[in-house]
Design a protein around this motif. Structure first.
Motif, PDB file in Angstrom:
ATOM      1  N   ASN A  47       1.003  -1.064   0.171  1.00 48.32           N
ATOM      2  CA  ASN A  47      -0.124  -0.021  -0.057  1.00 48.32           C
ATOM      3  C   ASN A  47       0.770   1.291   0.063  1.00 48.32           C
ATOM      4  OD1 ASN A  47      -1.778   2.374   0.355  1.00 48.32           O
ATOM      5  ND2 ASN A  47      -2.957   0.841   1.839  1.00 48.32           N
ATOM      6  N   PRO A  48       0.894   2.056  -1.182  1.00 52.64           N
ATOM      7  CA  PRO A  48       1.888   3.185  -1.067  1.00 52.64           C
ATOM      8  C   PRO A  48       1.268   4.431  -0.386  1.00 52.64           C
ATOM      9  CG  PRO A  48       0.251   3.386  -3.087  1.00 52.64           C
ATOM     10  CD  PRO A  48       0.046   1.844  -2.125  1.00 52.64           C
ATOM     11  N   GLU A  49       0.101   4.160   0.534  1.00 52.45           N
ATOM     12  CA  GLU A  49       0.028   5.164   1.646  1.00 52.45           C
ATOM     13  C   GLU A  49       0.736   4.718   2.776  1.00 52.45           C
ATOM     14  OE1 GLU A  49      -4.237   5.150   2.297  1.00 52.45           O
ATOM     15  OE2 GLU A  49      -4.878   6.127   0.690  1.00 52.45           O
ATOM     16  N   PHE A  50       1.473   3.531   2.903  1.00 58.29           N
ATOM     17  CA  PHE A  50       2.279   3.182   4.016  1.00 58.29           C
ATOM     18  C   PHE A  50       3.618   2.934   3.547  1.00 58.29           C
ATOM     19  CE2 PHE A  50      -1.884   1.773   5.230  1.00 58.29           C
ATOM     20  CZ  PHE A  50      -1.939   1.598   6.807  1.00 58.29           C
ATOM     21  N   VAL A  51       3.970   2.338   2.395  1.00 59.20           N
ATOM     22  CA  VAL A  51       5.153   2.283   1.880  1.00 59.20           C
ATOM     23  C   VAL A  51       5.312   2.457   0.507  1.00 59.20           C
ATOM     24  CG1 VAL A  51       7.185   0.571   2.088  1.00 59.20           C
ATOM     25  CG2 VAL A  51       5.782   0.443   3.850  1.00 59.20           C
ATOM     26  N   ARG A  52       6.664   3.288   0.362  1.00 58.99           N
ATOM     27  CA  ARG A  52       7.024   3.636  -1.145  1.00 58.99           C
ATOM     28  C   ARG A  52       8.427   2.969  -1.382  1.00 58.99           C
ATOM     29  NH1 ARG A  52       4.267   9.640  -1.423  1.00 58.99           N
ATOM     30  NH2 ARG A  52       1.974   9.010  -1.081  1.00 58.99           N
ATOM     31  N   ILE A  62      17.457   7.823  -3.770  1.00 58.91           N
ATOM     32  CA  ILE A  62      16.569   6.930  -3.710  1.00 58.91           C
ATOM     33  C   ILE A  62      16.740   5.928  -2.650  1.00 58.91           C
ATOM     34  CG2 ILE A  62      15.338   5.109  -5.225  1.00 58.91           C
ATOM     35  CD1 ILE A  62      16.177   6.419  -7.822  1.00 58.91           C
ATOM     36  N   PRO A  63      16.182   6.138  -1.672  1.00 57.82           N
ATOM     37  CA  PRO A  63      16.134   5.127  -0.760  1.00 57.82           C
ATOM     38  C   PRO A  63      15.422   3.832  -0.984  1.00 57.82           C
ATOM     39  CG  PRO A  63      14.659   6.978   0.040  1.00 57.82           C
ATOM     40  CD  PRO A  63      15.345   7.363  -1.188  1.00 57.82           C
ATOM     41  N   ASP A  64      15.732   2.802  -0.372  1.00 54.40           N
ATOM     42  CA  ASP A  64      14.905   1.497  -0.532  1.00 54.40           C
ATOM     43  C   ASP A  64      13.661   1.539  -0.163  1.00 54.40           C
ATOM     44  OD1 ASP A  64      17.204   0.037  -1.704  1.00 54.40           O
ATOM     45  OD2 ASP A  64      17.894  -0.072   0.444  1.00 54.40           O
ATOM     46  N   TYR A  65      13.369   2.152   1.138  1.00 53.18           N
ATOM     47  CA  TYR A  65      11.844   2.144   1.369  1.00 53.18           C
ATOM     48  C   TYR A  65      11.644   3.548   2.113  1.00 53.18           C
ATOM     49  CZ  TYR A  65      11.655  -2.902   0.871  1.00 53.18           C
ATOM     50  OH  TYR A  65      11.921  -4.109   0.560  1.00 53.18           O
ATOM     51  N   THR A  66      10.594   4.332   1.985  1.00 50.75           N
ATOM     52  CA  THR A  66       9.991   5.321   2.645  1.00 50.75           C
ATOM     53  C   THR A  66       9.077   5.020   3.371  1.00 50.75           C
ATOM     54  OG1 THR A  66      11.196   6.758   0.897  1.00 50.75           O
ATOM     55  CG2 THR A  66       9.545   7.923   2.316  1.00 50.75           C
ATOM     56  N   LEU A  67       8.815   5.167   4.772  1.00 52.27           N
ATOM     57  CA  LEU A  67       7.552   4.693   5.365  1.00 52.27           C
ATOM     58  C   LEU A  67       6.680   5.984   5.642  1.00 52.27           C
ATOM     59  CD1 LEU A  67       9.366   2.305   5.218  1.00 52.27           C
ATOM     60  CD2 LEU A  67       8.791   1.888   7.804  1.00 52.27           C
ATOM     61  N   LEU A  68       5.446   6.024   5.677  1.00 62.05           N
ATOM     62  CA  LEU A  68       4.697   7.038   5.627  1.00 62.05           C
ATOM     63  C   LEU A  68       3.695   6.836   6.430  1.00 62.05           C
ATOM     64  CD1 LEU A  68       5.090   6.601   2.240  1.00 62.05           C
ATOM     65  CD2 LEU A  68       4.640   9.260   2.303  1.00 62.05           C
TER      66      LEU A  68
END
Length: 358
Positions: A47-52, A62-68
């Motif tokens: 879910n891109p609202e949580f993890v991109r 470009i970080p591997d994971y951006t958590l939102l």
């Protein structure tokens, strides 16, 4: 917490069976090790609202994971394969740069097995690594507790949680300075409880402590070192008390024969270190290798460095010169540490185990 622990157990089994696949394949590490853990922590990776994943920042990095959470970046997770040393300054600087540019307080560096929490704006560089855990060698409960600190439900209060945890640990360590203190506190609580039921109950204080200690040992797994020390102290003598249950517990323990696993280490120069106590072999091996060589490897267990120049307030350590060697681990973990040292320093040691009856 149980869900996280169960997921960690699954990951450990996967690593054991397919380790070679994760040594150089970062994508496999990400999809098969890291993402299942993130999902267990409440971060819905699909879910891109949580993890991109691989989302460029303002500078095109470009970080591997951006958590939102609620549309706001709250955590950066950087992934590596198993062959990468997470303590490499360049890798930590890379994570620090991502976090700094995003203006977030914390970042996570992981290869799926080892996880490291980084604090971006900590003034003292030595304190920027808040904790690091190893899901294979650290106790599963300890790993789960640390990973849960940045779970989706906790991320807003991560800094507060860490401060509380630090305060709890320091306060606990100040209160419980030795195992005898634990026995004393629980013994008094037990006696108070018994007297509330049977006011005329009487028992010798030493017998009460002996009983309490036996019950504590049934609840908590002792480390190999602690078991050996206790066995040496008890020998084969019988302890008679006025309390029948205490007598039974001690009698059964003395009659029980235990087969203990020992360690033998052979150096290329044919030196063999092989003691009856695992802790002696462990410390002597590190002494011969040179603690000053092991220190920069940054090998940790239970959040404590195996070799340090400072004494820990809680965990058992042996001193070699100006260095403190952390020995509060099981035999299995001591073997794992020696193998890690051997691999990182390319020492060509032969590390073997043997058993004998005690």
């Amino acid at each position: 917490m149980k869900e996280i622990e169960n997921k960690l157990k699954e990951i450990i089994e996967k690593v054991v069976e397919f380790r070679i696949n994760y040594i150089s394949n970062e994508q496999a590490v990400r999809t098969q090790l890291i993402e299942p853990i993130l999902n267990a922590l409440g971060w819905k990776t699909a879910n891109p609202e949580f993890v991109r994943p691989n989302a460029p920042d303002e500078d095109g990095k470009i970080p591997d994971y951006t958590l939102l959470k609620n549309g706001k970046t709250t955590l950066i997770v950087e992934a590596k394969n198993l062959s990468i040393d997470l303590q490499d300054k360049k890798i930590i600087d890379q994570l620090a740069n991502y976090c700094f540019k995003s203006g977030i307080d914390f970042g996570v560096l992981t290869n799926g097995v080892k996880w490291l929490l980084f604090k971006t704006f900590e003034k003292n560089p030595k304190d920027r690594i808040v904790w690091q855990v190893d899901i294979e060698s650290d106790k599963i409960e300890y790993v789960a507790r640390n990973l849960s600190s940045f779970a989706y439900s906790n991320i807003d209060t991560l800094d507060t949680l860490l401060k509380k945890s630090k305060l709890l640990d320091s306060s606990w360590n100040a209160l419980i300075k030795s195992p005898d203190c634990i026995v004393e506190i629980i013994s008094q609580k037990l006696l108070k409880k018994i007297k509330s039921i049977e006011p005329t109950f009487k028992i010798d204080s030493n017998d009460l402590k002996t009983f309490t200690k036996a019950k504590i040992e049934e609840l908590f797994e002792l480390t190999e070192m602690e078991e050996e020390e206790k066995a040496d102290e008890n020998g084969s003598s019988e302890t008679k008390t006025e309390f029948t249950e205490v007598e039974d517990v001690i009698f059964k323990r003395h009659k029980k024969t235990k087969i203990r696993e020992k360690i033998s280490v052979t150096f290329p120069d044919k030196t063999v270190i092989k003691n009856q106590k695992v802790v002696d072999t462990f410390v002597e091996t590190i002494k011969k290798i040179g603690p000053e060589k092991v220190l920069p490897l940054n090998i940790y267990r239970a959040g404590v460095p195996i070799v340090s120049e400072t004494k820990d307030d809680f965990y058992n350590q042996h001193k070699i010169g100006k260095y403190w060697i952390m020995v509060h681990t099981s035999t299995k973990e001591k073997i794992a540490v020696l193998k890690e040292i051997n691999e990182k320093l390319n020492l060509e040691l032969r590390i073997e185990t043997f058993t004998n009856e005690k």
